[in-house]
Design a protein around this motif. Structure first.
Motif, short mmCIF file in Angstrom:
data_model
loop_
_atom_site.label_atom_id
_atom_site.label_comp_id
_atom_site.label_asym_id
_atom_site.label_seq_id
_atom_site.Cartn_x
_atom_site.Cartn_y
_atom_site.Cartn_z
N LEU A 104 0.83 -1.21 0.00
CA LEU A 104 0.00 0.00 0.00
C LEU A 104 0.87 1.26 0.00
O LEU A 104 1.78 1.39 0.83
N ALA A 105 0.59 2.17 -0.93
CA ALA A 105 1.34 3.43 -0.98
C ALA A 105 0.95 4.29 0.23
O ALA A 105 -0.23 4.49 0.50
N PRO A 106 1.93 4.82 0.95
CA PRO A 106 1.60 5.61 2.16
C PRO A 106 0.92 6.94 1.85
O PRO A 106 0.11 7.42 2.65
N PHE A 107 1.25 7.55 0.69
CA PHE A 107 0.68 8.86 0.35
C PHE A 107 -0.07 8.77 -0.97
O PHE A 107 0.20 7.90 -1.81
N VAL A 108 -1.02 9.69 -1.16
CA VAL A 108 -1.79 9.73 -2.40
C VAL A 108 -0.86 10.10 -3.55
O VAL A 108 -0.10 11.06 -3.46
N GLN A 109 -0.93 9.35 -4.62
CA GLN A 109 -0.01 9.52 -5.74
C GLN A 109 -0.58 10.44 -6.82
O GLN A 109 -1.79 10.65 -6.90
N LYS A 110 0.30 10.96 -7.64
CA LYS A 110 -0.08 11.85 -8.73
C LYS A 110 -0.98 11.14 -9.74
O LYS A 110 -1.98 11.68 -10.20
N VAL A 111 -0.63 9.93 -10.08
CA VAL A 111 -1.45 9.12 -10.99
C VAL A 111 -2.00 7.97 -10.16
O VAL A 111 -1.38 6.91 -10.05
N PRO A 112 -3.15 8.17 -9.54
CA PRO A 112 -3.68 7.16 -8.63
C PRO A 112 -4.08 5.89 -9.36
O PRO A 112 -4.63 5.91 -10.45
N ARG A 113 -3.75 4.78 -8.73
CA ARG A 113 -4.18 3.50 -9.26
C ARG A 113 -5.66 3.29 -8.96
O ARG A 113 -6.18 3.82 -7.98
N LYS A 129 -11.36 17.47 -6.12
CA LYS A 129 -10.60 18.23 -5.13
C LYS A 129 -9.23 17.59 -4.88
O LYS A 129 -8.23 18.30 -4.72
N VAL A 130 -9.20 16.27 -4.87
CA VAL A 130 -7.92 15.58 -4.68
C VAL A 130 -7.00 15.87 -5.85
O VAL A 130 -5.80 16.16 -5.67
N GLN A 131 -7.55 15.83 -7.06
CA GLN A 131 -6.74 16.09 -8.23
C GLN A 131 -6.21 17.52 -8.24
O GLN A 131 -5.06 17.77 -8.63
N SER A 132 -7.02 18.47 -7.78
CA SER A 132 -6.57 19.87 -7.70
C SER A 132 -5.40 20.01 -6.74
O SER A 132 -4.46 20.78 -7.00
N LEU A 133 -5.44 19.26 -5.65
CA LEU A 133 -4.34 19.31 -4.69
C LEU A 133 -3.08 18.65 -5.27
O LEU A 133 -1.97 19.17 -5.12
N LEU A 134 -3.26 17.52 -5.91
CA LEU A 134 -2.11 16.82 -6.48
C LEU A 134 -1.42 17.65 -7.57
O LEU A 134 -0.21 17.57 -7.75
N ASP A 135 -2.20 18.45 -8.27
CA ASP A 135 -1.63 19.29 -9.33
C ASP A 135 -0.68 20.35 -8.79
O ASP A 135 0.20 20.83 -9.53
N LYS A 169 -1.13 29.82 8.30
CA LYS A 169 0.00 29.61 7.40
C LYS A 169 0.84 28.44 7.88
O LYS A 169 1.05 28.28 9.08
N ILE A 170 1.29 27.61 6.95
CA ILE A 170 2.23 26.54 7.25
C ILE A 170 3.55 26.90 6.55
O ILE A 170 3.63 26.86 5.32
N PRO A 171 4.57 27.29 7.30
CA PRO A 171 5.83 27.79 6.70
C PRO A 171 6.71 26.68 6.12
O PRO A 171 7.86 26.50 6.53
N LEU A 172 6.16 25.95 5.15
CA LEU A 172 6.89 24.90 4.47
C LEU A 172 6.70 25.06 2.96
O LEU A 172 5.67 25.57 2.51
N GLN A 173 7.67 24.61 2.18
CA GLN A 173 7.55 24.66 0.74
C GLN A 173 6.59 23.58 0.25
O GLN A 173 6.41 22.54 0.91
N PRO A 174 5.94 23.79 -0.91
CA PRO A 174 4.97 22.81 -1.44
C PRO A 174 5.51 21.39 -1.54
O PRO A 174 4.76 20.42 -1.36
N LYS A 175 6.82 21.24 -1.78
CA LYS A 175 7.39 19.91 -1.94
C LYS A 175 7.39 19.10 -0.64
O LYS A 175 7.64 17.89 -0.65
N HIS A 176 7.10 19.78 0.48
CA HIS A 176 7.11 19.09 1.77
C HIS A 176 5.72 18.65 2.23
O HIS A 176 5.59 18.10 3.33
N PHE A 177 4.71 18.88 1.42
CA PHE A 177 3.35 18.47 1.78
C PHE A 177 3.03 17.11 1.16
O PHE A 177 3.39 16.81 0.03
N ARG A 178 2.30 16.28 1.94
CA ARG A 178 1.81 15.00 1.46
C ARG A 178 0.37 14.82 1.94
O ARG A 178 -0.04 15.40 2.95
N ILE A 179 -0.37 13.98 1.21
CA ILE A 179 -1.74 13.63 1.61
C ILE A 179 -1.75 12.16 1.99
O ILE A 179 -1.35 11.30 1.20
#
Length: 417
Positions: free
Chosen positions: A140-149, A169-175, A297-307
């Motif tokens: 099982l993938a721990p985080f939601v992936q860009k191209v979900p299975r 909404k999930v796709q908007s976040l992944l984008d 505000k969450i003082p982190l760069q976008p690359k540090h966020f996961r779902i």
């Protein structure tokens, strides 16, 4: 008409005078019926007009009554929510935070023994699969992936167990999230050790901070503070796992390389996460849907966020803990939502080869003991919550510890030192 312009009224054959300023009606036996005239005796009774007006006002009065009922129900609901999440009882922290020096030494020695043993690759996943068989998915993938299975589980349930009706909404976040996997510098290590640090008051005074900092991955929950408590809980954070209402409000609790793993429970959580990633201001009307203040505000760069992959919550709740699946209910909860802590432990088995925990355990038989290591809330506060089944979760964690799947460094679930 009487003499000198006076008017005479006759009712049942009895005359009486009516002056220009008032009407005098003599008292009569009760079996007689009288109509008391108004101040202007020349006018007929206006009772029919009054009745007509009352009929016209009825819809307006009905609307007011409905509005009052709605406000009453809303007020009761607000009080109910506040009652669930707050308690007025406070513990005397000076008295309850004394820890036996011998226990401190034993806890520190045990933590070092765990760290000094040779790390076993894929041990946690393999042990979970053996213990729970088909109820635990090793791949099982721990985080939601860009191209979900294609996942029936992910699309079958509402949050937090799935993203049914929320795919857009999930796709908007992944984008807007540039990365979706475990960071390379952590994933490349041959064998990783995780520690999930709970918020329990049992951590206070054990001075495990130095040992906790030595783990490869340190997972912290919700708003649990580091500043001012590092001696007991360390100051290293790899993952901060939370939902909007649980996210720290202070910027000092976020470190530049942290992973912020969002657990999405409801529709507005998606809006909040998007605003945090894009560094935007959340509209006021959206904030009204949160039961407490959320971070601006969450003082982190976008690359540090996961779902967080909701299937992890689904498997934890319905397969491993054997909770009942969600049912439509007018009021109350099913107690089928695992705590963030238990979800984090299952997540850790997917991320790391070996897993330890610290700061876990609800001793409900000791209501005056501290619930958290960072405030003066008492254990008795857990009696008010209705979302989590802490008894079932404790049995689950005890099973993991006794089967050797995880290690309890603070001894809140089972003391091995």
């Amino acid at each position: 008409m009487g003499p000198r312009g006076r008017m005479w009224w006759f009712d049942s054959g009895v005359p009486h005078k009516c002056r220009s300023s008032e009407c005098e009606v003599p008292r009569m036996p009760s079996e007689y019926h009288f109509v008391k005239p108004k101040s202007d005796c020349s006018r007929t009774s206006l009772q029919w007009y009054t009745r007509a007006q009352n009929k016209m006002r009825r819809p307006s009065l009905l609307f007011k009554d409905i509005l009052k009922c709605m406000l009453l129900v809303f007020g009761v609901w607000i009080l109910y929510i506040l009652k669930l999440n707050y308690t007025t009882e406070e513990c005397d922290m000076k008295k309850v935070h004394f820890v036996d020096p011998d226990r401190i030494k034993r806890a520190q020695r045990y933590a070092q023994q765990v760290l000094q043993k040779e790390c076993r690759p894929k041990f946690a996943k393999t042990a979970m699969a053996l213990l729970f068989e088909q109820k635990y998915s090793m791949d099982l993938a721990p985080f939601v992936q860009k191209v979900p299975r294609a996942s029936k589980a992910e699309n079958k349930y509402d949050p937090p167990f799935g993203f049914w009706k929320f795919s857009s909404k999930v796709q908007s976040l992944l984008d807007i999230l540039p990365e979706h996997d475990f960071p390379e510098h952590l994933g490349a290590k041959h064998c990783r050790r995780c520690v999930v640090i709970g918020n329990g008051g049992i951590l206070r005074g054990l001075e495990l901070g130095h040992a906790l900092n030595q783990f490869d991955v340190v997972i912290r929950l919700n708003s649990a503070p580091v500043e001012g408590y590092s001696q007991d809980v360390g100051n290293k954070t790899t993952i901060r796992m939370t939902y909007p209402e649980g996210a720290p409000l202070s910027d000092v609790e976020y470190y530049a390389n942290d992973l912020f793993v969002a657990v999405l429970f409801k529709s507005v959580d998606f809006n909040w996460l998007q605003a945090m990633v894009k560094n935007e201001t959340l509209p006021f009307w959206v904030r009204l849907f949160f039961w407490k203040q959320v971070a601006e505000k969450i003082p982190l760069q976008p690359k540090h966020f996961r779902i967080l992959n909701p299937v992890i919550i689904k498997e934890t709740a319905f397969d491993i803990l054997q909770y009942s699946e969600p049912q439509s209910r007018f009021w109350g909860q099913d107690k089928n939502i695992p705590t963030i802590g238990v979800i984090a432990i299952v997540l850790a088995t997917h991320l790391c080869d070996e897993v330890s925990l610290a700061g876990f355990g609800y001793d409900l038989s000791q209501p005056r003991t501290p619930l958290h290591y960072f405030d003066n809330q008492c254990m008795s506060a857990m009696n008010w919550q209705v979302m989590h089944n802490v008894t079932t979760e404790t049995k689950f964690l005890l099973k993991l510890i006794k089967e050797g799947v995880v290690k309890d460094l603070s001894g809140g679930i089972h003391c091995g030192f």
